[in-house]
Design a protein around this motif. Structure first.
Motif: not given
Length: 130
Positions: A33, A56-57, A77
């Motif tokens: 993430s 990333g999230n 993730n």
């Protein structure tokens, strides 16, 4: 070091769909993430181009105009995997598709130039017939 492994490419008729996957082995000390992820593509005789990116999230996505409304990027993730769902495919989508990871900015910023990405997969061929 992060290794990226794409899968899911193939031959499809115009108007059809494909789903690409990119499985990542996370770098030591870094979670998946913390990397922004992107898909690029390179058609024969052309430069590699940005297609879509995701933070990333997963909260931020960026799309190129050429695929907006047809392609979707997502990530899981927990599985260290990013996906590219391609619908309404056109012959001009024919290219080698590459997954890329950006280790900068802790995954919170999506960049669109290929030299800004640190890790690359080997690519998977997508061919769309008319």
């Amino acid at each position: 070091q992060v290794q990226l492994d794409e899968s899911g490419g193939g031959l499809v008729q115009a108007g059809g769909s494909l789903r690409l996957s990119c499985a990542a082995s996370a770098a030591s000390g870094r979670t998946f993430s913390s990397f922004a992820m992107a898909w690029f593509r390179q058609a024969p005789g052309k430069e590699r181009e940005f297609v879509l990116g995701i933070s990333g999230n997963g909260g931020i996505t960026v799309y190129s105009d050429s695929v907006k409304g047809r392609f979707t990027i997502s990530r899981d993730n927990a599985k260290n995997t990013v996906y590219l769902q391609m619908n309404s495919l056109k012959p001009e989508d024919t290219a080698v598709y590459y997954c890329a990871a950006d280790r900068s900015f802790r995954g919170q910023r999506i960049r669109t130039l290929d030299h800004e990405y640190d890790y690359w997969g080997q690519g998977t061929q997508v061919t769309v017939s008319s």
